[in-house]
Design a protein around this motif. Structure first.
Motif, PDB file in Angstrom:
ATOM      1  N   ARG A   1       9.083  -4.050  13.573  1.00 35.87           N
ATOM      2  CA  ARG A   1      10.067  -5.141  13.560  1.00 35.87           C
ATOM      3  C   ARG A   1      11.453  -4.619  13.213  1.00 35.87           C
ATOM      4  O   ARG A   1      12.454  -5.031  13.817  1.00 35.87           O
ATOM      5  CB  ARG A   1       9.647  -6.232  12.570  1.00 35.87           C
ATOM      6  CG  ARG A   1       8.440  -7.038  12.991  1.00 35.87           C
ATOM      7  CD  ARG A   1       8.365  -8.371  12.252  1.00 35.87           C
ATOM      8  NE  ARG A   1       8.442  -8.204  10.806  1.00 35.87           N
ATOM      9  CZ  ARG A   1       7.400  -7.952  10.026  1.00 35.87           C
ATOM     10  NH1 ARG A   1       6.192  -7.818  10.562  1.00 35.87           N
ATOM     11  NH2 ARG A   1       7.543  -7.838   8.730  1.00 35.87           N
TER      12      ARG A   1
ATOM     13  N   ALA B   1      12.182  -5.498   4.469  1.00 35.07           N
ATOM     14  CA  ALA B   1      12.468  -6.206   5.714  1.00 35.07           C
ATOM     15  C   ALA B   1      12.989  -7.622   5.449  1.00 35.07           C
ATOM     16  O   ALA B   1      13.871  -8.107   6.164  1.00 35.07           O
ATOM     17  CB  ALA B   1      11.208  -6.258   6.577  1.00 35.07           C
ATOM     18  N   GLN B   2      12.452  -8.282   4.437  1.00 35.32           N
ATOM     19  CA  GLN B   2      12.941  -9.625   4.100  1.00 35.32           C
ATOM     20  C   GLN B   2      14.418  -9.597   3.725  1.00 35.32           C
ATOM     21  O   GLN B   2      15.155 -10.532   4.017  1.00 35.32           O
ATOM     22  CB  GLN B   2      12.106 -10.184   2.936  1.00 35.32           C
ATOM     23  CG  GLN B   2      10.705 -10.568   3.304  1.00 35.32           C
ATOM     24  CD  GLN B   2       9.871 -10.955   2.094  1.00 35.32           C
ATOM     25  OE1 GLN B   2      10.398 -11.155   0.987  1.00 35.32           O
ATOM     26  NE2 GLN B   2       8.550 -11.052   2.270  1.00 35.32           N
TER      27      GLN B   2
ATOM     28  N   VAL C   1       0.319  -3.817   7.720  1.00 36.55           N
ATOM     29  CA  VAL C   1       1.611  -4.491   7.587  1.00 36.55           C
ATOM     30  C   VAL C   1       2.765  -3.501   7.543  1.00 36.55           C
ATOM     31  O   VAL C   1       3.884  -3.813   7.975  1.00 36.55           O
ATOM     32  CB  VAL C   1       1.613  -5.407   6.343  1.00 36.55           C
ATOM     33  CG1 VAL C   1       1.487  -4.592   5.050  1.00 36.55           C
ATOM     34  CG2 VAL C   1       2.841  -6.293   6.305  1.00 36.55           C
TER      35      VAL C   1
ATOM     36  N   THR D   1       5.815  -3.773  10.052  1.00 33.76           N
ATOM     37  CA  THR D   1       7.166  -3.955   9.526  1.00 33.76           C
ATOM     38  C   THR D   1       8.137  -2.953  10.129  1.00 33.76           C
ATOM     39  O   THR D   1       9.260  -3.312  10.513  1.00 33.76           O
ATOM     40  CB  THR D   1       7.157  -3.826   7.996  1.00 33.76           C
ATOM     41  OG1 THR D   1       6.287  -4.816   7.445  1.00 33.76           O
ATOM     42  CG2 THR D   1       8.563  -4.033   7.434  1.00 33.76           C
TER      43      THR D   1
ATOM     44  N   PRO E   1       7.585  -4.638   3.572  1.00 31.91           N
ATOM     45  CA  PRO E   1       7.853  -6.051   3.875  1.00 31.91           C
ATOM     46  C   PRO E   1       8.958  -6.655   2.988  1.00 31.91           C
ATOM     47  O   PRO E   1       9.735  -7.495   3.460  1.00 31.91           O
ATOM     48  CB  PRO E   1       6.503  -6.727   3.609  1.00 31.91           C
ATOM     49  CG  PRO E   1       5.499  -5.645   3.826  1.00 31.91           C
ATOM     50  CD  PRO E   1       6.156  -4.407   3.299  1.00 31.91           C
TER      51      PRO E   1
END
Length: 280
Positions: free
Chosen positions: A92, A275-276, A85, A89, A272
């Motif tokens: 992204r 990133a949120q 992940v 991430t 993550p």
């Protein structure tokens, strides 16, 4: 639940990188969740045996025989490793322009597999093999098939995995090993296309990495102790420019006294969350 300190540090990290893209430098800590062992513990101390040095590899066929016998058994784990992940991430965040250039010390190509682009492989890639005689490259899988066909006695031998596709193999298994020959020139000085300990990073690669951090708003280090000078010098360059130097890393780094912010949390958990916030 995040404790209050991590929550506060995550707020700081978000604020620092929200406006302009930072370059990112990754190390072994980002790939350990994918099953690839790292070289150092949380204090930056090297684990296990001394890795083979570049001059040792060059010095004699016996050294190359020892390397390739162990590497033949270690390659399947590297080949089968999948991005986790944290890799996903960063890919992204790069695709949305939240981070700029991506530099990695890792030789596993997991950033590429996750979809990151223009990754600067500071220390090369285990997925390629370089012939030191004719300077041509081969795919590692083809060299692996050659070694397996020439050394069937190693089929089923269990060896303890070590960093960068190495293994801890009983020396009794090494004496009979047939070293692979270059498929282009039949030379016997094949080398994984990676930077060995004691070997310098290619000049053009070092220059590209330096240019990447110099044009970024700052540098975010992810999962690296920065004990390798090739990575540490990038941190020094950022600090010399007066730009922020940040790190997500469990344990000590060589740049601890230079960091503007350090979050001691696993990168596959923290990235993550970041990133949120950056891409709600």
């Amino acid at each position: 639940m995040l404790d209050s300190l991590i929550h506060e540090q995550l707020d700081q990290l978000q604020q620092l990188i929200a406006d302009e893209p930072f370059a990112v430098l990754t190390g072994a800590g980002i790939s350990t969740p994918s099953g690839i062992p790292d070289y150092r513990d949380n204090q930056g101390v090297r684990r296990g045996c001394q890795p083979m040095m570049y001059q040792e590899f060059l010095s004699a066929p016996e050294s190359r025989r020892r390397y390739w016998a162990r590497a033949m058994l270690g390659w399947p784990r590297v080949r089968q490793a999948q991005p986790n992940v944290a890799h996903d991430t960063l890919a992204r965040l790069q695709s949305t322009g939240r981070i700029g250039g991506l530099i990695t010390q890792n030789v596993d190509t997991l950033h590429d597999q996750a979809g990151s682009h223009d990754v600067i492989e500071l220390h090369g890639s285990l997925h390629r093999v370089l012939c030191l005689d004719c300077a041509r490259r081969s795919e590692r899988d083809s060299i692996q098939q050659l070694m397996e066909s020439q050394n069937p006695y190693l089929e089923g031998v269990d060896a303890v995995q070590a960093p960068d596709g190495d293994t801890l193999l009983d020396p009794a298994f090494e004496a009979r090993f047939q070293i692979p020959l270059c498929p282009h020139c039949s030379g016997e000085r094949l080398k994984p296309d990676v930077v060995f300990f004691g070997e310098n990073v290619a000049q053009h690669t070092a220059a590209k990495a330096l240019a990447t951090v110099e044009k970024a708003a700052g540098l975010l280090v992810v999962g690296s102790s920065l004990m390798a000078y090739s990575a540490f010098r990038l941190c020094r360059a950022v600090v010399d420019q007066g730009k922020p130097l940040l790190a997500i890393n469990l344990g000590k780094t060589r740049a601890d006294d230079m960091l503007d912010l350090k979050i001691e949390m696993s990168c596959e958990q923290l990235l993550p969350l970041l990133a949120q916030r950056l891409n709600p």
